[in-house]
Scaffold this active site. Structure first.
Site, mmCIF file in Angstrom:
data_model
loop_
_atom_site.group_PDB
_atom_site.id
_atom_site.type_symbol
_atom_site.label_atom_id
_atom_site.label_comp_id
_atom_site.label_asym_id
_atom_site.label_seq_id
_atom_site.Cartn_x
_atom_site.Cartn_y
_atom_site.Cartn_z
ATOM 1 N N CYS A 26 0.820 -1.210 0.000
ATOM 2 C CA CYS A 26 0.000 0.000 0.000
ATOM 3 C C CYS A 26 0.861 1.271 0.000
ATOM 4 C CB CYS A 26 -0.957 -0.051 1.177
ATOM 5 S SG CYS A 26 -2.390 0.970 0.916
ATOM 6 N N ARG A 31 -12.906 5.094 -1.151
ATOM 7 C CA ARG A 31 -12.054 4.362 -0.203
ATOM 8 C C ARG A 31 -12.200 2.884 -0.558
ATOM 9 N NH1 ARG A 31 -7.979 6.381 2.577
ATOM 10 N NH2 ARG A 31 -6.955 4.508 3.325
ATOM 11 N N HIS A 86 -2.874 -5.826 2.915
ATOM 12 C CA HIS A 86 -2.546 -5.816 4.353
ATOM 13 C C HIS A 86 -3.057 -7.125 4.975
ATOM 14 C CE1 HIS A 86 -1.647 -1.481 4.426
ATOM 15 N NE2 HIS A 86 -2.741 -1.260 3.743
HETATM 16 N N1 GLN Z 1 -2.326 6.868 2.050
HETATM 17 C C1 GLN Z 1 -2.420 5.834 1.034
HETATM 18 C C2 GLN Z 1 -3.848 5.627 0.515
HETATM 19 O O1 GLN Z 1 -4.796 5.941 1.192
HETATM 20 C C3 GLN Z 1 -1.911 4.523 1.587
HETATM 21 C C4 GLN Z 1 -2.767 3.968 2.702
HETATM 22 C C5 GLN Z 1 -2.245 2.649 3.232
HETATM 23 O O2 GLN Z 1 -1.036 2.432 3.313
HETATM 24 N N2 GLN Z 1 -3.191 1.758 3.617
HETATM 25 O O3 GLN Z 1 -3.999 5.109 -0.585
#
Ligand code: GLN
Length: 247
Positions: A94, A128, A198
């Site tokens: 990510c 999101r 993740h």
């Molecule tokens: N800030 C980045 C996004 O929102 C990465 C977020 C993350 O590492 N989960 O895409």
């Protein structure tokens, strides 16, 4: 035999359970009698050639990514790329993955320069992308990565797009992946993998964890290494449950 994991910005970039990946690598190595050290490499720290056998780079929020992006441009980025060129394995997730591409353009603040390891670029979106993800990893025989299903959890607003020369890590069966549009997930270049998974990723995907260990040992000791099989019943049960439930 012994290995060192270089945990890139582990004090700053370690959200949604990402540290679990370094623990999984360490335990799976120790269960085979291989000592493995985890070294945090953060802002201002020096990185030297040959000092790390596996890089891990976790996720982080936009504002942290600003600090990290700046630090990587001061020399660390160049060295990481050189180490990947000689086959050192790397897992990035990510926010870490985004900073290893050409750039990440967040909603607020400046466009963050990446180090250009992966031929990809990332734009923040108003969507999101959250939830369980299941992907199919096509075989990558050139690096000995077999066909497999891989499960994880994603939470990002950044949309990553592959440039023509980029090789996706896998194909999305369930979830968003790189951008929720082209069904690609992640990117692979030599023994470096970037993805949005993740979870932590490696405890639920033991075959992938072992691939990283194998690659690191082969580069460090210069020989093909056969890892002693482990009883992965609980890990594979977790993986199968995720695939059945979300796949
Ligand atoms: N800030 C980045 C996004 O929102 C990465 C977020 C993350 O590492 N989960 O895409």
């Amino acid at each position: 035999m012994h290995l060192t994991i270089g945990y890139l910005y582990g004090d700053l970039m370690n959200i949604y359970g990402d540290t679990g990946n370094t623990i999984a690598l360490q335990r799976r190595a120790q269960w085979r009698g291989i000592e493995i050290k985890i070294k945090n490499i953060s802002v201002g720290d020096k990185l030297k050639k040959g000092g790390v056998d596996i890089f891990f780079f976790g996720g982080g929020q936009d504002q942290t990514q600003q600090t990290v992006a700046k630090d990587m441009q001061k020399g660390k980025g160049k060295l990481i790329k050189a180490e990947i060129e000689r086959g050192i394995p790397l897992l990035s997730i990510c926010g870490g993955y985004q900073l290893l591409g050409d750039y990440y353009r967040p909603h607020k603040g400046p466009k963050l320069a990446g180090i250009g390891l992966f031929p990809v670029y990332t734009q923040a979106s108003f969507e999101r992308m959250i939830g369980n993800i299941v992907i199919e990893v096509s075989p990558h025989p050139e690096v000995g990565l077999p066909h497999q299903l891989v499960v994880g959890f994603e939470n990002h607003s950044g949309k990553t797009f592959l440039k023509p020369e980029a090789v996706p890590f896998g194909h999305v069966i369930k979830g968003f992946g790189n951008n929720g549009e082209d069904k690609s997930e992640g990117c692979i270049y030599k023994n470096a993998i970037g993805c949005y998974m993740h979870g932590s990723l490696l405890p639920k995907n033991p075959q992938l964890a072992d691939w990283f260990l194998q690659k690191a040992l082969e580069v460090k000791y210069g020989t093909k290494v056969e890892l002693k099989p482990l009883d992965d019943t609980p890990e594979l049960k977790a993986q199968r449950t995720a695939i059945t439930k979300f796949g």
